[in-house]
Structures are given as C-alpha cells and as structure tokens.
Design a protein around this motif. Structure first.
Motif, PDB file in Angstrom:
ATOM      1  N   ARG A 139      56.518 159.470  24.173  1.00 49.10           N
ATOM      2  CA  ARG A 139      57.949 159.199  24.361  1.00 49.10           C
ATOM      3  C   ARG A 139      58.244 158.522  25.694  1.00 49.10           C
ATOM      4  O   ARG A 139      59.405 158.397  26.092  1.00 49.10           O
ATOM      5  CB  ARG A 139      58.739 160.512  24.257  1.00 49.10           C
ATOM      6  CG  ARG A 139      58.718 161.139  22.877  1.00 49.10           C
ATOM      7  CD  ARG A 139      59.207 162.589  22.942  1.00 49.10           C
ATOM      8  NE  ARG A 139      59.353 163.195  21.633  1.00 49.10           N
ATOM      9  CZ  ARG A 139      58.361 163.653  20.877  1.00 49.10           C
ATOM     10  NH1 ARG A 139      57.090 163.544  21.304  1.00 49.10           N
ATOM     11  NH2 ARG A 139      58.605 164.210  19.691  1.00 49.10           N
ATOM     12  N   ASP A 140      57.212 158.104  26.395  1.00 44.28           N
ATOM     13  CA  ASP A 140      57.353 157.447  27.699  1.00 44.28           C
ATOM     14  C   ASP A 140      58.053 158.339  28.726  1.00 44.28           C
ATOM     15  O   ASP A 140      58.759 157.860  29.621  1.00 44.28           O
ATOM     16  CB  ASP A 140      58.125 156.124  27.566  1.00 44.28           C
ATOM     17  CG  ASP A 140      57.365 155.093  26.756  1.00 44.28           C
ATOM     18  OD1 ASP A 140      56.124 155.046  26.881  1.00 44.28           O
ATOM     19  OD2 ASP A 140      58.012 154.348  25.997  1.00 44.28           O
ATOM     20  N   LEU A 141      57.850 159.647  28.617  1.00 50.26           N
ATOM     21  CA  LEU A 141      58.445 160.585  29.567  1.00 50.26           C
ATOM     22  C   LEU A 141      57.514 160.905  30.722  1.00 50.26           C
ATOM     23  O   LEU A 141      57.931 161.508  31.712  1.00 50.26           O
ATOM     24  CB  LEU A 141      58.829 161.886  28.852  1.00 50.26           C
ATOM     25  CG  LEU A 141      59.833 161.748  27.704  1.00 50.26           C
ATOM     26  CD1 LEU A 141      60.107 163.117  27.081  1.00 50.26           C
ATOM     27  CD2 LEU A 141      61.122 161.105  28.193  1.00 50.26           C
ATOM     28  N   THR A 142      56.256 160.520  30.619  1.00 45.97           N
ATOM     29  CA  THR A 142      55.303 160.732  31.700  1.00 45.97           C
ATOM     30  C   THR A 142      54.279 159.612  31.704  1.00 45.97           C
ATOM     31  O   THR A 142      54.033 158.975  30.670  1.00 45.97           O
ATOM     32  CB  THR A 142      54.586 162.100  31.546  1.00 45.97           C
ATOM     33  OG1 THR A 142      53.728 162.303  32.673  1.00 45.97           O
ATOM     34  CG2 THR A 142      53.754 162.147  30.282  1.00 45.97           C
ATOM     35  N   SER A 143      53.720 159.380  32.873  1.00 49.57           N
ATOM     36  CA  SER A 143      52.682 158.353  32.997  1.00 49.57           C
ATOM     37  C   SER A 143      51.366 158.921  33.487  1.00 49.57           C
ATOM     38  O   SER A 143      50.399 158.179  33.671  1.00 49.57           O
ATOM     39  CB  SER A 143      53.160 157.260  33.960  1.00 49.57           C
ATOM     40  OG  SER A 143      53.432 157.811  35.246  1.00 49.57           O
ATOM     41  N   GLY A 144      51.329 160.223  33.679  1.00 50.90           N
ATOM     42  CA  GLY A 144      50.101 160.851  34.146  1.00 50.90           C
ATOM     43  C   GLY A 144      50.376 162.268  34.591  1.00 50.90           C
ATOM     44  O   GLY A 144      51.535 162.692  34.683  1.00 50.90           O
TER      45      GLY A 144
END
Length: 471
Positions: free
Chosen positions: A310-315
């Motif tokens: 959901r593009d809520l985190t990148s790592g």
C-alpha cells in the motif's frame, strides 16, 4: 490567618503530634523540577510513614491554614510539585508510604501505597505473573500516587488507557484531614459520585492520594517490536489503521518519530545506537503483545508486507532479540534527553483528533516557520493522538536567543491545537505552568464546575494552591 509552617509554634505543635523522625530539612531535590524552570520554597518538610500520619499533618495544617504541597517522585514537567510564590508550604512527601499492600492475581488486582515507585509496581505485578501496563520514561523514579494525581499517560495508552483507566479505588486524605477509605477491588460499584475520578488528575488540589487499587492484566505470551520507515504522518496513521485491522488489541504501542529527533540524538547522545544509517524523515515504533500461539515476528513481517503493498512503508527493522527490542525503545525514550540538551524555545504536550494529525503538523510547521528560524521535533504517541511538538533554535543559536518569542510560539501552536478541537495538555497535566492556558482555552462551564468542586472539598484553599486553578 495563614501561618508560615516554619513558624516555631506550628512546627513545635507538629513535632508534639508526630515523631521527630517524620521531619527532615528540605534537600534541594524537593525544591527543583526537571526542566529547571522554577525553584520552590519549603517551610517544613514531612515524610510521613502511613496514612494516619498524613491525615495528622493535613489536619494540623487546616487548623491554621498552612498550604500543603503533596510530593511524589518530583518528575512532573508542569510545576505541580513546586510552589514558588505565597506562604512557604508544608511539603508532604509520600516516599515512605510505599508498601505493596497486596496482590490478587485471580482478580487481576494490586494494592500499592502512593509512594511506591512505578517500576516497583510493575515488578510486583510481574512476580505474580501479571502485567501493570503503565509505562513511561521516568518509571524508575516516578511514584504511583503522582502518576494517578496527574493521570499519567505513557506508551501503553493505545491499548490500556491512562492511569485513570488502570485504577479501581483509592485511599486518600481530604483537605480537612479525614481519610477516605475507598480501596475497592470491585469492577462494578454504582453507589453515587465517583470520588476516585475526581482525585485522579486533580494534581493534589483536592486531597492526597495515599494508596490505590490497580488493575492488572495477563502478560502477553509473545511481544514484538519493529521500526517502519513511513513517507509522512498520513502514511503513519494509515499504517496504524492497517495494524489494528490485522492485529486488533495486539497493538500495544505506536510511536511517531521524526528524523529531526534522530538527528538530535546523533548530535547530543552519540552513544545511543541509531537504527538507520541515514535518519529517515519519519518512522514509527510498533510494539505488539500477542496471545499464545501467535508469533509476533511473523505478525510484524506480515504487517510490513501489507504496508509495502500500500506504499505505507519503504523499509524497516524487526527486533530479533530482547536486546534489539530494548535498543529500539532506547532510541524513542532518549529523544527527550537530547531535546533537553539542545534546549527548546517552547515545548508542547498536545493532542488532536488522530485524523487531523497530518494537518496539524503541516500547519504547525508553516506557522512556526513564519515566526523565525526554528527547528521542530515532533514525536510521540500517535496511537492516542498525543504529540510532543517542540520548537528549537536554529543550529548555532540557543533558546536564550529567543526568550522574547517563547510566548508567541506557544500561543501560535496552542491556538492551532484549540482550533482543531485538541487539548494543550495531553498527559502532563496543568500544574502551575498551564493555569493560564486552561483559562484561555478551557470551557467556561467546566471551569466554573471545577472551581465549585475545589471550594466544596477545600474551602480553605490549602491543598496545592496555585496548581490547576489560580489561587
């Protein structure tokens, strides 16, 4: 007539009533507060050993209208434990009224005296195989009576509530010296007005809490901790919603951390191990407490995959050991220490409706930038809407350079909070620092009711005068 408690007659009378061992010269720690903003005064310091001695002290003070200042661990940040003006008070420290009176594991109940240190209450619960979930940075020195008197929050509010939600009953000395025996272990008791809820959060202005019946909980079978990088505060809120949809009440804590806070840590406390080589603009610290049969690391990994989609985190990082969990929490808990080393122009303990947090942060940053060259460190308990929005000078400058702007910054931030239906005191209380703020932003009807309650229970106005309500 109001007397100074150092008056020979008053002091001699108290020493006739109580053993000499109850009294002690006031060491500097009783007259200071953690931020160094005020210094207090003391006519006489008393360290009673039980509730009867507390009652005797208050009765004697009431007879001659001597101000009484209850004192817990001294960790409060709004000056509720410091009295700088007016007649020198009788300071009543609860540090010797500190016993664990009983633990009832089958009832999930523990009875502790007000001077018990929070960490000791936690340990007593753990020894019985239970959890007392109130947790905050000062838990090694804060005392449970003060925690209740300020309705302390901390990191577990999302799941367990504030101190008020963790208390079933109280024992307290009222302003006339009578003892209210309210240490009920009942979960249901609809017998009139709830004096417990009046005294919790009253900051010693309506009486002195001497003991409390506290709620315990089953200890989670598995605990897990992770740090997830998020692109912005809105993504953090969406991630919180996703976590609760997937894990329900298993989400114990959800903390927002700004990159500015990590950079302050690197500059001021370089021994604190940083989780990321380059501090992200925003990240969240997530704590899970799951029931038997559920693996917290698997749950966090599944949450990360869902958030990534959901593009809520990148790592992110998932703790693999108790040592790593402690290291993650050390980062969060040492941010205030780094803040103190830099020195804030204005600090704000605020709350707004969770859905409005991104709007508040963006608008707050815009307003503060319009007032001068400042840095903002915004962090805190995202799960319950409580943020610490602190404004700092630019590199190379100090808070002393902005003394004349402190009020302008404070009012700008607090006006914004108020306009969003928020609170300018989320978890630290009113004390003496925020009396004017309460008058400025408080509902007039509520304030009138508070004054009426104060007048009814403390008609002489001796209990912590000047705290919460103007003396």
């Amino acid at each position: 007539m109001t007397l100074n408690p150092a008056d020979d007659t008053f002091a001699a009378r108290l020493r006739q009533t109580l053993p000499e061992a109850v009294f002690r010269p006031a060491e500097p720690r009783y007259l200071e507060e953690p931020r160094g903003r005020w210094s207090g005064q003391c006519g006489l310091l008393a360290l009673p050993r039980n509730v009867d001695e507390v009652a005797a002290l208050v009765r004697a003070a009431a007879e001659v209208r001597v101000p009484v200042l209850p004192y817990g661990g001294g960790t409060g940040l709004v000056g509720g434990q410091i009295m700088s003006d007016g007649p020198a008070p009788l300071i009543v420290s609860l540090e010797r009224v500190a016993a664990i009176r009983g633990v009832y594991p089958t009832e999930n109940v523990l009875i502790a005296e007000a001077g018990a240190i929070l960490a000791e209450v936690q340990a007593a619960a753990a020894e019985a195989g239970r959890l007392f979930p109130l947790s905050l940075a000062a838990e090694g020195t804060a005392r449970i009576g003060g925690n209740l008197s300020t309705n302390a929050g901390g990191t577990g509010v999302l799941r367990y509530g504030n101190a008020r939600d963790l208390c079933l009953g109280l024992e307290a000395v009222l302003p006339d010296g009578r003892i209210w025996h309210g240490l009920s272990r009942l979960r249901k008791d609809n017998t009139g007005y709830d004096l417990r809820d009046l005294l919790i959060g009253a900051e010693g202005t309506l009486g002195i809490i001497t003991a409390a019946t506290l709620k315990l909980f089953s200890r989670p079978a598995g605990e897990g901790t992770a740090l997830f990088v998020v692109p912005d505060p809105q993504a953090a809120i969406d991630l919180l919603s996703l976590a609760r949809d997937r894990l329900g009440e298993g989400v114990s804590a959800f903390e927002l951390i700004a990159g500015q806070g990590l950079r302050f840590l690197a500059d001021e406390l370089p021994d604190i191990r940083q989780p990321f080589a380059t501090p992200p603009d925003w990240c969240v610290l997530i704590e899970l407490g799951l029931s038997r049969g559920l693996d917290p690391e698997e749950a966090l990994a599944g949450l990360f995959e869902a958030a990534l989609e959901r593009d809520l985190t990148s790592g992110g990082l998932i703790a693999q050991s108790e040592g790593q969990r402690a290291a993650f929490w050390a980062v969060r808990e040492q941010i205030p220490a780094a803040n103190r080393r830099i020195g804030a122009v204005s600090s704000h303990d605020i709350s707004v409706p969770i859905s409005r947090i991104p709007e508040f942060i963006a608008e707050g940053d815009r307003i503060v930038a319009g007032l001068g060259d400042f840095r903002v460190n915004c962090f805190g308990h995202l799960g319950d809407g409580n943020l610490h929005y602190n404004v700092f000078p630019a590199p190379g400058r100090s808070k002393a350079d902005h003394v004349n702007q402190r009020d302008a910054v404070k009012y700008a931030v607090h006006d914004l909070v108020h306009s969003m239906g928020g609170s300018v005191s989320a978890e630290h209380g009113i004390g003496r620092l925020k009396v004017e703020d309460l008058e400025r932003y408080g509902d007039p009807v509520k304030l009138d009711a508070m004054r009426a309650i104060k007048a009814a229970l403390d008609p002489l106005g001796i209990m912590n005068p000047g705290a919460v309500l103007r003396a």
